[in-house]
Enzyme design. Structure first.
Site, PDB file in Angstrom:
ATOM      1  N   CYS A   1      36.772  42.108  27.933  1.00 12.45           N
ATOM      2  CA  CYS A   1      37.122  41.807  29.316  1.00 12.45           C
ATOM      3  C   CYS A   1      38.525  41.231  29.228  1.00 12.45           C
ATOM      4  CB  CYS A   1      36.163  40.798  29.939  1.00 12.45           C
ATOM      5  SG  CYS A   1      36.773  40.145  31.513  1.00 12.45           S
TER       6      CYS A   1
ATOM      7  N   ARG B   1      34.654  45.784  40.302  1.00 15.33           N
ATOM      8  CA  ARG B   1      34.068  46.870  39.527  1.00 15.33           C
ATOM      9  C   ARG B   1      32.629  46.555  39.118  1.00 15.33           C
ATOM     10  NH1 ARG B   1      38.658  45.036  40.655  1.00 15.33           N
ATOM     11  NH2 ARG B   1      38.741  43.851  38.721  1.00 15.33           N
TER      12      ARG B   1
ATOM     13  N   THR C   1      32.069  41.891  30.684  1.00 14.77           N
ATOM     14  CA  THR C   1      31.349  41.656  31.936  1.00 14.77           C
ATOM     15  C   THR C   1      29.992  42.345  31.891  1.00 14.77           C
ATOM     16  OG1 THR C   1      32.135  43.649  33.045  1.00 14.77           O
ATOM     17  CG2 THR C   1      33.531  41.685  33.224  1.00 14.77           C
TER      18      THR C   1
ATOM     19  N   LYS D   1      39.205  33.667  36.014  1.00 10.48           N
ATOM     20  CA  LYS D   1      39.686  34.308  37.245  1.00 10.48           C
ATOM     21  C   LYS D   1      40.135  33.263  38.268  1.00 10.48           C
ATOM     22  CE  LYS D   1      37.476  38.874  37.163  1.00 10.48           C
ATOM     23  NZ  LYS D   1      38.693  39.722  37.105  1.00 10.48           N
TER      24      LYS D   1
ATOM     25  N   CYS E   1      41.744  47.132  32.216  1.00 13.03           N
ATOM     26  CA  CYS E   1      40.482  46.539  32.682  1.00 13.03           C
ATOM     27  C   CYS E   1      39.358  47.352  32.065  1.00 13.03           C
ATOM     28  CB  CYS E   1      40.384  46.586  34.206  1.00 13.03           C
ATOM     29  SG  CYS E   1      38.764  46.053  34.844  1.00 13.03           S
TER      30      CYS E   1
ATOM     31  N   THR F   1      36.014  47.104  32.489  1.00 13.18           N
ATOM     32  CA  THR F   1      34.940  47.520  33.394  1.00 13.18           C
ATOM     33  C   THR F   1      35.364  48.721  34.229  1.00 13.18           C
ATOM     34  OG1 THR F   1      34.407  45.175  33.511  1.00 13.18           O
ATOM     35  CG2 THR F   1      33.203  46.626  34.983  1.00 13.18           C
TER      36      THR F   1
END
Lengths: 246, 246
Positions: free
Chosen positions: A210, A63, A139, A179, A97, A99
């Site tokens: 995030c 994204r 992010t 991640k 999420c 983003t």
């Protein structure tokens, strides 16, 4: 349509609507989100919990890369996932999420189901605490899309961000560590450093904006209160599926 | 069909088959199972994770009650869920609930997809450790259905259970506490007491053969090694979706 034409009541126990989760952005956040939904549901045996369908598709294009102009649009894959969830009987949809919410208007336009908005749910909770100055840990994509800025103003909240350097060296690196599942202690220290700077700049509260960040918030939350956007979305979903408009 | 006619290779990264999870038995175990799948997947960014669809239906009738003769069959709801997962594109199916495996033959017969068997996956892991005498911590339904007994013999394992009194006063109560989300410390003490009795009776290793139990295994696992059937199923699923038969 006047709001006085309808009222809200709680649905009977065990008659929740079906919750649909568009997940995989990322996968661990999706697992944690579903656990947060289960823990936020008032139920003392299985049959009172919320029927939930989760489409966790980690192949959805990145994204942040799409927002910053460097990658393919995630919208087609998001719309396909949402339609699969509708076909499975989902009556309320959510995306754990932040983003991805930059693309919510496009996905919402292509689907016929009610979405619970993570950004709004998070800011609503903060507005109820009386906090006014809100630092955003998220992010680069969430920031560039201005998601929290646009939703904060009508709620009387002032949001701000780490400096460009702190975003790059502290937050972006910490998210990458989570991640990859490696160097989590280092990620926790990076996030705590960013939190200290935002607190010094006047933040009353921070948003973990995030869904990878809550795993490494321990040290930061000893500096300044941190609200987890994943928990806010989970609570809002539980309220929504348990509510009937009559 | 000769097994020499096919061989096994790893599929390329990002080309996993789609995993389908028949969940909600219970909901928290489903969330923990999906987290275990994510953690067991070798991936350093989102796009290498396993596309997963989860149908978490807590309305599925109680499995133990059906086995003991006091409740409706869960099979129709399980078959309906499995068919929804197939319609969503699931290519490998799994159920993170030991007791539900009593109904796997019926559900398997009604579906056309490969199932990963939790009981077999768990006993395979134990057989590799060289342990021989295995104590089972599970529901009364798992025990009455003889699920572990039937699968242990061909693997050279000897399984046994708590006494009827211990099952009732220690294990059944502990599972009830976990399902209600209350009195978890008490549940942990009850499970540890049952573990100590099984260890004294000669168990080399215990199986947490109810997906609610891992939340309260801390004290028990300091008495005797405990293998978590949820983790065994997750690892087996990751191997299966990443494998192509060519």
């Amino acid at each position: 349509m006047s709001s006085s034409a309808s009222s809200v009541r709680l649905r009977p126990p065990g008659e929740h609507r079906v919750l649909g989760v568009l997940g995989g952005m990322g996968p661990l956040a999706t697992a944690r989100f579903y656990e947060a939904v289960v823990r936020a549901t008032p139920a003392d045996h299985d049959q009172l919990h919320i029927p939930t369908v989760i489409w966790s598709d980690p192949r959805i294009p990145d994204r942040t890369a799409a927002i910053l102009g460097g990658g393919p649009s995630p919208v087609p894959a998001m719309v396909e996932g949402a339609r699969r969830l509708e076909a499975m009987g989902a009556e309320i949809l959510a995306m754990p999420c932040n983003t991805a919410h930059a693309f919510l208007p496009a996905v919402r336009a292509a689907t016929g189901t009610t979405w619970v908005d993570m950004i709004g749910a998070t800011l609503d909770r903060i507005a109820r605490t009386g906090a006014e100055r809100v630092g955003i840990l998220g992010t680069r994509g969430t920031r560039a899309a201005g998601l929290y800025d646009a939703a904060a103003a009508p709620r009387g909240l002032d949001v701000f961000y780490p400096s460009d350097t702190d975003q790059s060296l502290l937050i972006d690196d910490a998210i990458g560590h989570v991640k990859s599942g490696r160097r989590l202690l280092r990620a926790e220290r990076l996030v705590a450093a960013a939190a200290a700077r935002l607190h010094a700049a006047g933040a009353d509260v921070l948003i973990a904006a995030c869904t990878e960040l809550p795993l490494v918030l321990g040290a930061a939350s000893r500096v300044v209160p941190v609200v987890d956007s994943l928990d806010c979305l989970a609570s809002a979903c539980v309220r929504e599926v348990a509510t009937a408009v009559v």
